[in-house]
Design an enzyme around this catalytic site. Structure first.
Site, PDB file in Angstrom:
ATOM      1  N   MET A  71       0.788  -1.240   0.000  1.00 25.96           N
ATOM      2  CA  MET A  71       0.000   0.000   0.000  1.00 25.96           C
ATOM      3  C   MET A  71       0.821   1.291   0.000  1.00 25.96           C
ATOM      4  O   MET A  71       0.345   2.322   0.432  1.00 25.96           O
ATOM      5  CB  MET A  71      -0.988   0.028   1.175  1.00 25.96           C
ATOM      6  CG  MET A  71      -1.855  -1.192   1.296  1.00 25.96           C
ATOM      7  SD  MET A  71      -2.955  -1.422  -0.098  1.00 25.96           S
ATOM      8  CE  MET A  71      -4.091  -0.116   0.179  1.00 25.96           C
ATOM      9  N   LEU A 128       6.815   2.941  -3.963  1.00 29.42           N
ATOM     10  CA  LEU A 128       8.252   2.968  -3.709  1.00 29.42           C
ATOM     11  C   LEU A 128       8.908   4.048  -4.566  1.00 29.42           C
ATOM     12  O   LEU A 128       8.458   4.328  -5.681  1.00 29.42           O
ATOM     13  CB  LEU A 128       8.867   1.609  -4.041  1.00 29.42           C
ATOM     14  CG  LEU A 128       8.345   0.420  -3.223  1.00 29.42           C
ATOM     15  CD1 LEU A 128       8.879  -0.875  -3.791  1.00 29.42           C
ATOM     16  CD2 LEU A 128       8.728   0.570  -1.770  1.00 29.42           C
ATOM     17  N   ASN A 153       5.685  -8.197  -6.488  1.00 26.88           N
ATOM     18  CA  ASN A 153       4.448  -7.813  -5.817  1.00 26.88           C
ATOM     19  C   ASN A 153       3.379  -8.856  -6.109  1.00 26.88           C
ATOM     20  O   ASN A 153       3.316  -9.398  -7.209  1.00 26.88           O
ATOM     21  CB  ASN A 153       3.978  -6.446  -6.325  1.00 26.88           C
ATOM     22  CG  ASN A 153       2.727  -5.972  -5.619  1.00 26.88           C
ATOM     23  OD1 ASN A 153       2.591  -6.098  -4.413  1.00 26.88           O
ATOM     24  ND2 ASN A 153       1.800  -5.410  -6.377  1.00 26.88           N
ATOM     25  N   HIS A 161      -0.476  -8.967  -6.517  1.00 31.78           N
ATOM     26  CA  HIS A 161      -1.595  -8.040  -6.723  1.00 31.78           C
ATOM     27  C   HIS A 161      -2.898  -8.824  -6.847  1.00 31.78           C
ATOM     28  O   HIS A 161      -2.949  -9.825  -7.554  1.00 31.78           O
ATOM     29  CB  HIS A 161      -1.370  -7.207  -7.988  1.00 31.78           C
ATOM     30  CG  HIS A 161      -2.428  -6.187  -8.204  1.00 31.78           C
ATOM     31  ND1 HIS A 161      -2.487  -5.027  -7.475  1.00 31.78           N
ATOM     32  CD2 HIS A 161      -3.491  -6.173  -9.030  1.00 31.78           C
ATOM     33  CE1 HIS A 161      -3.537  -4.327  -7.863  1.00 31.78           C
ATOM     34  NE2 HIS A 161      -4.166  -5.012  -8.810  1.00 31.78           N
ATOM     35  N   ASP A 220       1.777  -1.146 -10.684  1.00 29.87           N
ATOM     36  CA  ASP A 220       1.282  -2.457 -11.117  1.00 29.87           C
ATOM     37  C   ASP A 220       1.508  -2.721 -12.611  1.00 29.87           C
ATOM     38  O   ASP A 220       0.663  -3.290 -13.283  1.00 29.87           O
ATOM     39  CB  ASP A 220      -0.203  -2.609 -10.759  1.00 29.87           C
ATOM     40  CG  ASP A 220      -0.440  -2.615  -9.269  1.00 29.87           C
ATOM     41  OD1 ASP A 220       0.437  -3.111  -8.536  1.00 29.87           O
ATOM     42  OD2 ASP A 220      -1.495  -2.117  -8.822  1.00 29.87           O
TER      43      ASP A 220
END
Length: 78
Positions: free
Chosen positions: A7, A10, A24, A26, A62
């Site tokens: 959340m 970076l 990650n 997702h 993402d």
């Protein structure tokens, strides 16, 4: 480095320093439903399927190279 429910965005410096070493998990089948409120948006759109995607973290949200995806069972049968 593995992110799951992190959340936070970076910094470019951090991403570049650990290039191709950050992944990650997702909660959607990317590239659909990037960002937040994923499950709500999937249900609102009446998608037949959802799932999760594991991907490398890139500079855009993402949008890194996808490593794996897993589709769940039919949402409409629930």
């Amino acid at each position: 480095i593995c992110l799951a429910g992190f959340m936070k965005i970076l910094s470019t410096y951090f991403i570049n320093f650990f290039k191709n070493k950050i992944i990650n998990i997702h909660p959607s089948l990317l590239p659909k439903y990037k960002g937040l409120n994923t499950h709500h948006r999937v249900l609102k759109a009446k998608e037949k399927f959802s799932g999760c995607t594991i991907h490398f973290v890139g500079k855009k949200l993402d949008s890194g190279k996808i490593i794996a995806k897993k589709k769940n069972k039919d949402l409409q049968k629930r």
